[in-house]
Design a protein around this motif. Structure first.
Motif, PDB file in Angstrom:
ATOM      1  N   ALA A 338      -8.579   9.805  -1.845  1.00  0.00           N
ATOM      2  CA  ALA A 338      -7.243   9.642  -1.456  1.00  0.00           C
ATOM      3  C   ALA A 338      -7.308   8.946   0.073  1.00  0.00           C
ATOM      4  O   ALA A 338      -6.247   8.346   0.412  1.00  0.00           O
ATOM      5  CB  ALA A 338      -6.408  10.916  -1.280  1.00  0.00           C
ATOM      6  N   MET A 339      -8.397   9.332   0.748  1.00  0.00           N
ATOM      7  CA  MET A 339      -8.432   8.689   2.270  1.00  0.00           C
ATOM      8  C   MET A 339      -8.491   7.003   1.916  1.00  0.00           C
ATOM      9  O   MET A 339      -7.760   6.391   2.961  1.00  0.00           O
ATOM     10  CB  MET A 339      -9.486   9.228   2.996  1.00  0.00           C
ATOM     11  CG  MET A 339      -9.583  10.703   3.341  1.00  0.00           C
ATOM     12  SD  MET A 339     -11.103  11.412   3.967  1.00  0.00           S
ATOM     13  CE  MET A 339     -11.475  10.689   5.602  1.00  0.00           C
ATOM     14  N   ILE A 340      -9.226   6.536   0.946  1.00  0.00           N
ATOM     15  CA  ILE A 340      -9.102   5.205   0.821  1.00  0.00           C
ATOM     16  C   ILE A 340      -7.708   4.706   0.467  1.00  0.00           C
ATOM     17  O   ILE A 340      -7.278   3.508   0.845  1.00  0.00           O
ATOM     18  CB  ILE A 340     -10.310   4.882  -0.359  1.00  0.00           C
ATOM     19  CG1 ILE A 340     -11.797   5.331   0.087  1.00  0.00           C
ATOM     20  CG2 ILE A 340     -10.316   3.401  -0.496  1.00  0.00           C
ATOM     21  CD1 ILE A 340     -13.101   5.302  -0.806  1.00  0.00           C
ATOM     22  N   THR A 341      -7.283   5.482  -0.712  1.00  0.00           N
ATOM     23  CA  THR A 341      -6.027   4.853  -1.128  1.00  0.00           C
ATOM     24  C   THR A 341      -5.192   4.770   0.165  1.00  0.00           C
ATOM     25  O   THR A 341      -4.347   3.808   0.294  1.00  0.00           O
ATOM     26  CB  THR A 341      -5.425   5.852  -1.980  1.00  0.00           C
ATOM     27  OG1 THR A 341      -6.548   6.144  -3.055  1.00  0.00           O
ATOM     28  CG2 THR A 341      -4.081   5.508  -2.707  1.00  0.00           C
ATOM     29  N   TRP A 342      -5.019   5.821   1.003  1.00  0.00           N
ATOM     30  CA  TRP A 342      -4.165   5.661   2.238  1.00  0.00           C
ATOM     31  C   TRP A 342      -4.428   4.665   3.193  1.00  0.00           C
ATOM     32  O   TRP A 342      -3.355   3.859   3.402  1.00  0.00           O
ATOM     33  CB  TRP A 342      -4.249   7.293   2.920  1.00  0.00           C
ATOM     34  CG  TRP A 342      -4.063   7.091   4.439  1.00  0.00           C
ATOM     35  CD1 TRP A 342      -4.689   6.643   5.574  1.00  0.00           C
ATOM     36  CD2 TRP A 342      -2.958   7.279   5.114  1.00  0.00           C
ATOM     37  NE1 TRP A 342      -4.073   6.712   6.835  1.00  0.00           N
ATOM     38  CE2 TRP A 342      -2.663   7.311   6.374  1.00  0.00           C
ATOM     39  CE3 TRP A 342      -1.648   7.532   4.490  1.00  0.00           C
ATOM     40  CZ2 TRP A 342      -1.399   7.622   7.014  1.00  0.00           C
ATOM     41  CZ3 TRP A 342      -0.411   7.996   5.221  1.00  0.00           C
ATOM     42  CH2 TRP A 342      -0.471   7.826   6.731  1.00  0.00           C
ATOM     43  N   ILE A 343      -5.370   4.113   3.086  1.00  0.00           N
ATOM     44  CA  ILE A 343      -5.834   3.001   4.015  1.00  0.00           C
ATOM     45  C   ILE A 343      -5.198   1.707   3.376  1.00  0.00           C
ATOM     46  O   ILE A 343      -4.709   0.940   4.028  1.00  0.00           O
ATOM     47  CB  ILE A 343      -7.320   2.978   4.521  1.00  0.00           C
ATOM     48  CG1 ILE A 343      -7.671   4.016   5.470  1.00  0.00           C
ATOM     49  CG2 ILE A 343      -7.710   1.588   4.999  1.00  0.00           C
ATOM     50  CD1 ILE A 343      -7.233   3.869   6.624  1.00  0.00           C
ATOM     51  N   GLU A 344      -5.713   1.696   1.875  1.00  0.00           N
ATOM     52  CA  GLU A 344      -5.054   0.376   1.331  1.00  0.00           C
ATOM     53  C   GLU A 344      -3.674   0.396   1.373  1.00  0.00           C
ATOM     54  O   GLU A 344      -3.198  -0.700   1.501  1.00  0.00           O
ATOM     55  CB  GLU A 344      -5.363   0.794  -0.207  1.00  0.00           C
ATOM     56  CG  GLU A 344      -7.096   0.461  -0.511  1.00  0.00           C
ATOM     57  CD  GLU A 344      -7.261   0.805  -1.785  1.00  0.00           C
ATOM     58  OE1 GLU A 344      -8.439   0.476  -2.266  1.00  0.00           O
ATOM     59  OE2 GLU A 344      -6.717   1.417  -2.599  1.00  0.00           O
ATOM     60  N   ALA A 345      -3.010   1.718   1.263  1.00  0.00           N
ATOM     61  CA  ALA A 345      -1.518   1.715   1.312  1.00  0.00           C
ATOM     62  C   ALA A 345      -0.935   1.094   2.756  1.00  0.00           C
ATOM     63  O   ALA A 345       0.037   0.493   3.106  1.00  0.00           O
ATOM     64  CB  ALA A 345      -0.833   3.113   1.083  1.00  0.00           C
ATOM     65  N   TRP A 346      -1.728   1.879   3.858  1.00  0.00           N
ATOM     66  CA  TRP A 346      -1.345   1.525   5.198  1.00  0.00           C
ATOM     67  C   TRP A 346      -1.338   0.041   5.339  1.00  0.00           C
ATOM     68  O   TRP A 346      -0.586  -0.547   6.025  1.00  0.00           O
ATOM     69  CB  TRP A 346      -2.283   2.305   6.140  1.00  0.00           C
ATOM     70  CG  TRP A 346      -2.036   1.988   7.620  1.00  0.00           C
ATOM     71  CD1 TRP A 346      -2.437   0.808   8.189  1.00  0.00           C
ATOM     72  CD2 TRP A 346      -1.265   2.737   8.487  1.00  0.00           C
ATOM     73  NE1 TRP A 346      -1.793   0.952   9.643  1.00  0.00           N
ATOM     74  CE2 TRP A 346      -1.214   2.100   9.590  1.00  0.00           C
ATOM     75  CE3 TRP A 346      -0.774   4.056   8.335  1.00  0.00           C
ATOM     76  CZ2 TRP A 346      -0.305   2.977  10.969  1.00  0.00           C
ATOM     77  CZ3 TRP A 346       0.064   4.923   9.449  1.00  0.00           C
ATOM     78  CH2 TRP A 346      -0.017   4.077  10.716  1.00  0.00           C
ATOM     79  N   ASP A 347      -2.546  -0.628   4.730  1.00  0.00           N
ATOM     80  CA  ASP A 347      -2.800  -2.122   5.312  1.00  0.00           C
ATOM     81  C   ASP A 347      -1.551  -2.968   4.347  1.00  0.00           C
ATOM     82  O   ASP A 347      -1.375  -4.002   4.906  1.00  0.00           O
ATOM     83  CB  ASP A 347      -4.124  -2.475   4.718  1.00  0.00           C
ATOM     84  CG  ASP A 347      -5.202  -1.936   5.884  1.00  0.00           C
ATOM     85  OD1 ASP A 347      -4.680  -1.677   6.776  1.00  0.00           O
ATOM     86  OD2 ASP A 347      -6.166  -2.064   5.674  1.00  0.00           O
ATOM     87  N   GLU A 348      -1.352  -2.298   3.171  1.00  0.00           N
ATOM     88  CA  GLU A 348      -0.184  -3.025   2.523  1.00  0.00           C
ATOM     89  C   GLU A 348       1.177  -3.194   3.359  1.00  0.00           C
ATOM     90  O   GLU A 348       1.597  -3.975   3.232  1.00  0.00           O
ATOM     91  CB  GLU A 348      -0.082  -2.484   1.014  1.00  0.00           C
ATOM     92  CG  GLU A 348       0.129  -3.300  -0.042  1.00  0.00           C
ATOM     93  CD  GLU A 348       0.285  -2.479  -1.404  1.00  0.00           C
ATOM     94  OE1 GLU A 348      -0.832  -2.380  -1.912  1.00  0.00           O
ATOM     95  OE2 GLU A 348       1.355  -1.867  -1.816  1.00  0.00           O
ATOM     96  N   LEU A 349       1.326  -1.946   3.754  1.00  0.00           N
ATOM     97  CA  LEU A 349       2.673  -1.988   4.609  1.00  0.00           C
ATOM     98  C   LEU A 349       2.348  -2.309   5.754  1.00  0.00           C
ATOM     99  O   LEU A 349       3.659  -2.724   6.600  1.00  0.00           O
ATOM    100  CB  LEU A 349       3.356  -0.275   4.580  1.00  0.00           C
ATOM    101  CG  LEU A 349       3.486   0.276   3.311  1.00  0.00           C
ATOM    102  CD1 LEU A 349       3.928   1.412   3.477  1.00  0.00           C
ATOM    103  CD2 LEU A 349       4.702  -0.620   2.643  1.00  0.00           C
ATOM    104  N   ASN A 350       1.407  -2.805   6.487  1.00  0.00           N
ATOM    105  CA  ASN A 350       1.218  -3.090   7.903  1.00  0.00           C
ATOM    106  C   ASN A 350       0.296  -4.263   7.860  1.00  0.00           C
ATOM    107  O   ASN A 350      -0.812  -4.020   8.584  1.00  0.00           O
ATOM    108  CB  ASN A 350       0.760  -1.754   8.663  1.00  0.00           C
ATOM    109  CG  ASN A 350       1.678  -0.653   8.815  1.00  0.00           C
ATOM    110  OD1 ASN A 350       2.763  -0.670   9.695  1.00  0.00           O
ATOM    111  ND2 ASN A 350       1.538   0.364   7.948  1.00  0.00           N
ATOM    112  N   PRO A 351       0.518  -4.975   7.413  1.00  0.00           N
ATOM    113  CA  PRO A 351      -0.288  -6.514   7.090  1.00  0.00           C
ATOM    114  C   PRO A 351      -0.742  -6.803   8.488  1.00  0.00           C
ATOM    115  O   PRO A 351      -2.154  -7.419   8.420  1.00  0.00           O
ATOM    116  CB  PRO A 351       0.624  -7.377   6.238  1.00  0.00           C
ATOM    117  CG  PRO A 351       1.934  -6.932   6.507  1.00  0.00           C
ATOM    118  CD  PRO A 351       1.805  -5.699   6.532  1.00  0.00           C
ATOM    119  N   SER A 352       0.049  -6.870   9.322  1.00  0.00           N
ATOM    120  CA  SER A 352      -0.453  -7.517  10.637  1.00  0.00           C
ATOM    121  C   SER A 352      -1.330  -6.692  11.414  1.00  0.00           C
ATOM    122  O   SER A 352      -2.205  -7.208  12.053  1.00  0.00           O
ATOM    123  CB  SER A 352       0.765  -7.714  11.633  1.00  0.00           C
ATOM    124  OG  SER A 352       1.024  -6.169  11.909  1.00  0.00           O
TER     125      SER A 352
END
Lengths: 365, 365
Positions: A338-352
């Motif tokens: 889930a920690m990995i998923t969280w980072i993937e989701a974070w980066d998706e929503l915060n591309p910059s």
């Protein structure tokens, strides 16, 4: 000499008005905001509705807010929504992710405005902002507490090379009235109330872990946001009430890695209602046991030099969680994923911020 | 649950009446004791007279004391008296050495009784004794400060295995009115006064150094006494006003090695008179420069497992001082030698502790 780093503004513009979001997880109408109106109304709110998405949450008039329920979270994150807890206030971290601001303040809906010893109502948000905008002192202890505060300074024997301090990533506020006790302590001391107002803000030294409570917490999203994951709690999980603790241990080792500061102390809020200790005990009992293994784990975590962004640190941490805590319970394998998923989701929503994490110090201290 | 560990005694016997000495270094008549009479009179005083030994120091009537001047020190220690500073309050550590008690409280003669925010006179000694008799929490930070204090406890997320705490070796008290600033800060902020009463006692975490001030300090002689050496300062030395700092860095690394606690915070005393900043600058300027090398040195000191007593730790430390700081200035070679002399003198005057150091934990943590 250390100078107070946030001056009282002569204008009436609230500090960081357009740079801070207030994140509130809730299952009920937000009447508690009435009391906070003078302090919160200028700011934007992100409300994360937990539980039944068909329920309508009433927000007092005049507040500027966006609200996400479970359906919204599922729609925005798709399969990655699995990393956001359900039926647990851990869901608040979704608000950190969708915010576009530099700073976050998060508060529980059973927290009210406290008074200082002179009877004055405490603007908790303003104090958090001061804490975040003033440097921290994680590398050496100042016996007169926050040296940047008006009327105080670094004491004799404090190395001059360290007096610039470190950027502050996290401000952890405290609670008057109902203290944040675990279920066993609640059961043994049902009537204990916190009445002591300690007039201090202090930096938690580098290398020291602390129990971070999510009730009254502010942080710099740009500096530490991607590590502020509140884990898997509540519905379908074997544990609850460790969401903020988990985040606190993770952010502390990452802040230490980057030489960032974590403060605790002022401001106080008034915590109105103790949660049910029997329910809490059921949620906590595995955590109470696991914690004895988690603390030595976090105390010995070493992040390699290659971890030059919070995301990289966090992914490295998830790897170590799987390797070392997976054997404690299979839950930690799920959590590591889930920690990995969280980072993937974070980066998706915060591309910059995904590619180039802005950090004050490029290398680990 | 954490219980307050020092109960208010129903009898009127002062706490530790026969187990604690008060050590006072001075060059003048001890009129300041009048104000302390209600709190200090039951205890034995050890007065270390600095400067001209022919001068007669007047002690107010009714106090039980022994007084040592330079002639006495030379007579008792012979050639080893070279390790005791002259014309500097660092000479106070001679008092630690000749005491036969388990606990020491040391206070400067320009420190008076402070008042708490309710206007009540603070019994500083009583608070120090409470600090020393209650455990410390060096391994994990408690956000509600001292968990053993009445009305508070360990918060949620504090590992249960750590709630017994560690024995407390040192209690560092603070100062209202004149803060303990270095000469540059004194010069820049001549009018700054400390008026903030912070109602807290906290443990300085393991691995964190702090600036220990000798003005208002208590410690357990049996646990840490042989490391409480205030170094070579004053007459014939290139440096002053670093005596307590030096001791503080040494005791902290040794307390960390043994898993002992060091507390700071309450009690406050009223510090009446700022020393002359120009004189202080002359005493301090080399220290201000050297300190930048001393802190990294102490931060990286590693004491081997074989160091099973405070004396062994201290001798090992003197070895490392010579090896690593000797190149900073030849003064540190002299200081390293004086550290050895100090231990020899300590063991001579304290033969029972010389061979078997009583430590709560046999091994390093």
């Amino acid at each position: 000499m250390a100078k107070p780093c946030v001056s009282a503004s002569p204008s009436s513009t609230p500090l960081l008005k357009d740079e801070l979001d207030i994140v509130i997880p809730t299952i009920r109408n937000l009447d508690f905001l009435e009391m906070w109106r003078p302090f919160f109304q200028p700011y934007h709110l992100i409300i994360v509705q937990d539980g039944d998405p068909s329920k309508v949450i009433k927000v007092p008039e005049g507040f500027d807010y966006e609200l996400y329920n479970r359906n919204d979270i599922n729609k925005i994150l798709g399969p990655k929504a699995s990393c956001i807890s359900f039926k647990d206030s851990a869901c608040r971290c979704f608000g950190y992710m969708v915010s576009k601001k530099k700073y976050i303040y998060t508060i529980d809906d059973d927290c009210f405005v406290a008074k200082d010893p002179t009877g004055k109502e405490i603007n908790a948000l303003e104090q958090h902002i001061k804490n975040l905008l003033c440097p921290s002192t994680p590398f050496f202890f100042n016996t007169l507490y926050d040296p940047y505060r008006d009327g105080t300074d670094f004491v004799r024997g404090y190395p001059f090379s360290l007096r610039e301090g470190a950027p502050t990533a996290v401000s952890h506020g405290l609670w008057l009235n109902i203290p944040d006790y675990d279920a066993p302590t609640q059961l043994v001391k049902p009537l204990e109330r916190n009445t002591r107002y300690v007039d201090a803000v202090m930096t938690i030294p580098k290398g020291t872990l602390f129990p971070m409570c999510g009730m009254n917490l502010a942080f710099d999203r740009e500096l530490i946001g991607p590590a502020m994951y509140f884990g898997l709690m509540g519905d379908g999980q074997p544990i609850g009430r460790y969401d903020d603790m988990w985040a606190g241990w993770c952010i502390k080792v990452i802040c230490d890695h980057f030489g960032l500061g974590v403060k605790t102390g002022l401001p106080y809020i008034w915590h109105s209602k103790a949660s049910n200790p029997f329910v809490n005990l059921k949620k906590e009992y595995k955590g109470i046991y696991w914690q004895e293994e988690l603390i030595p784990f976090f105390q010995s975590v070493a992040l390699p030099k290659e971890c030059t962004s919070v995301q990289k640190c966090y992914l490295e941490l998830s790897k170590q969680v799987k390797a070392k805590l997976g054997k404690v319970d299979d839950y930690f394998n799920k959590l590591a994923d889930a920690m990995i998923t969280w980072i993937e989701a974070w980066d998706e929503l915060n591309p910059s911020t995904a590619t180039a994490a802005k950090l004050p110090n490029g290398s680990s201290k």
